[in-house]
Design a protein around this motif. Sequence first.
Motif, PDB file in Angstrom:
ATOM      1  N   GLY A  19      37.982 -16.226   1.252  1.00  0.00           N
ATOM      2  CA  GLY A  19      37.689 -15.160   2.206  1.00  0.00           C
ATOM      3  C   GLY A  19      38.477 -13.885   1.983  1.00  0.00           C
ATOM      4  O   GLY A  19      38.255 -12.888   2.675  1.00  0.00           O
ATOM      5  N   LYS A  20      39.419 -13.877   1.028  1.00  0.00           N
ATOM      6  CA  LYS A  20      40.238 -12.688   0.785  1.00  0.00           C
ATOM      7  C   LYS A  20      39.532 -11.749  -0.183  1.00  0.00           C
ATOM      8  O   LYS A  20      38.696 -12.159  -0.982  1.00  0.00           O
ATOM      9  CB  LYS A  20      41.601 -13.089   0.216  1.00  0.00           C
TER      10      LYS A  20
ATOM     11  N   THR B 161      44.008  -7.575  -7.059  1.00  0.00           N
ATOM     12  CA  THR B 161      44.484  -8.882  -7.494  1.00  0.00           C
ATOM     13  C   THR B 161      43.319  -9.670  -8.060  1.00  0.00           C
ATOM     14  O   THR B 161      42.327  -9.918  -7.355  1.00  0.00           O
ATOM     15  CB  THR B 161      45.120  -9.664  -6.332  1.00  0.00           C
ATOM     16  N   ASN B 162      43.424 -10.075  -9.307  1.00  0.00           N
ATOM     17  CA  ASN B 162      42.328 -10.755 -10.000  1.00  0.00           C
ATOM     18  C   ASN B 162      42.465 -12.269  -9.842  1.00  0.00           C
ATOM     19  O   ASN B 162      42.882 -12.971 -10.757  1.00  0.00           O
ATOM     20  CB  ASN B 162      42.335 -10.367 -11.482  1.00  0.00           C
ATOM     21  N   THR B 163      42.138 -12.762  -8.660  1.00  0.00           N
ATOM     22  CA  THR B 163      42.238 -14.184  -8.396  1.00  0.00           C
ATOM     23  C   THR B 163      40.865 -14.776  -8.121  1.00  0.00           C
ATOM     24  O   THR B 163      40.009 -14.122  -7.518  1.00  0.00           O
ATOM     25  CB  THR B 163      43.169 -14.464  -7.198  1.00  0.00           C
ATOM     26  N   SER B 164      40.643 -16.001  -8.583  1.00  0.00           N
ATOM     27  CA  SER B 164      39.366 -16.673  -8.337  1.00  0.00           C
ATOM     28  C   SER B 164      39.413 -17.498  -7.056  1.00  0.00           C
ATOM     29  O   SER B 164      38.395 -17.940  -6.549  1.00  0.00           O
ATOM     30  CB  SER B 164      39.015 -17.588  -9.516  1.00  0.00           C
ATOM     31  N   ASN B 165      40.633 -17.712  -6.529  1.00  0.00           N
ATOM     32  CA  ASN B 165      40.803 -18.498  -5.311  1.00  0.00           C
ATOM     33  C   ASN B 165      40.775 -17.564  -4.104  1.00  0.00           C
ATOM     34  O   ASN B 165      41.796 -17.302  -3.463  1.00  0.00           O
ATOM     35  CB  ASN B 165      42.128 -19.265  -5.365  1.00  0.00           C
TER      36      ASN B 165
ATOM     37  N   GLY C  39      34.510 -10.156  -4.308  1.00  0.00           N
ATOM     38  CA  GLY C  39      35.877  -9.797  -3.947  1.00  0.00           C
ATOM     39  C   GLY C  39      36.089  -8.345  -3.598  1.00  0.00           C
ATOM     40  O   GLY C  39      37.210  -7.948  -3.245  1.00  0.00           O
ATOM     41  N   VAL C  40      35.048  -7.517  -3.680  1.00  0.00           N
ATOM     42  CA  VAL C  40      35.137  -6.118  -3.267  1.00  0.00           C
ATOM     43  C   VAL C  40      33.936  -5.789  -2.382  1.00  0.00           C
ATOM     44  O   VAL C  40      32.940  -6.504  -2.394  1.00  0.00           O
ATOM     45  CB  VAL C  40      35.186  -5.148  -4.467  1.00  0.00           C
ATOM     46  N   ARG C  41      34.038  -4.720  -1.612  1.00  0.00           N
ATOM     47  CA  ARG C  41      32.940  -4.389  -0.704  1.00  0.00           C
ATOM     48  C   ARG C  41      32.925  -2.906  -0.391  1.00  0.00           C
ATOM     49  O   ARG C  41      33.932  -2.201  -0.580  1.00  0.00           O
ATOM     50  CB  ARG C  41      33.064  -5.183   0.601  1.00  0.00           C
TER      51      ARG C  41
END
Length: 377
Positions: free
Chosen positions: A118-119, A111-115, A11-13
Amino acid sequence: MNKKPVHTPEGVRDIYGKEYAVKLAIEEHIHGQLNSYGYEDIQTPTFEFFDVFSKDIGTTPSRELYKFFDKEGNTLVLRPDFTPSMARCAAKYYMDEDVPIRFCYLGNTFTNTSNLQGKLKEVTQMGAELMGDDSVEADGEIIALAVSSLLAAGLQEFQLSIGEIEYFKGICEEVGLDEDTELSLRDYISGKNIFGAEALLLEKGIDEKHREMLLKTTDFFGSAEMLKEAAAIVDNDRSRSAVERLFALYQVLCEYGVEKYISFDLGMLSKYNYYTGVIFKAYAYGVGDAILKGGRYDNLLSRFGKEAPAVGFMVVIDDLMQALFHQNIQLPEKESVRTIIYAKDSFRAALREAKKLRQEGIRVALVPEKNMQERGE
């Protein structure tokens, strides 16, 4: 030997090289546009007390927040969006200010989401907030600024869609829905889940006339002409006043000359419950989600002790970059770094030349001759 930790979490890059140069250029273009409208820069902390983003505020759900504790035991969160932080800041430093306040900001949100779908969990947001002005002209200024910001970034094909929370709330009030049902219905309608919305209304025993009225909100999208039909089906002043304001807003946007980018969608509802009136989102080819979001939040500042209306927007820079890529738009790039190679006995002369070029605005890198030899150049 243990494997070195060179990868990032999900989720980060990393952003580097030419891509980061483009990102900085986009931010610079938008920043210039925000400043040209009189918006002044403000920087708020990356993390805040949990209460700034609590359920009562109406922001991101608690389960999607990055939460941690300080040494005093206070619960802190990484900011999921900027608006509550802007409201807190305005209440703290501008409590007695009567004239409108204009802020603009740049920073990352989390935002700490597992869904993911692609976001990213960490994105860069840039935006503007106009506080202390409840006029339709203020709505028009913010939306026109949002359009001009996207244009300044180089985006050519996009559509900004405008909704009105008060239209939906007026119908819910007319029907007599309780708050929990209204919130559940909002989720279904904003997700265009008509079957789910209808099932909920049947479960609550809502009569056919009012069921159709609520479900028909999803059909009201398109040009300003559509607003006449939306006004005709309701029997409450709250919804009619919302439509009248949208008509007035459209006239203001025509004065700004941005009407070609504007459409309306009365089925647009936000997950952020602090919005109270006009809301809007901008969409562009190549990006599944809105690249820009905003709206009016007239009650949020009162949560922090200041009674003042407000309206604002934010653009997700990462999504905007994706849209520019899909539209094959090339932003002007800075001149490539010029390399000056020097031997040990020529360093002084090389440095003198580099300093001269840097004063002329040319980017220069000094590279020892031995480094180039090792690379075989």
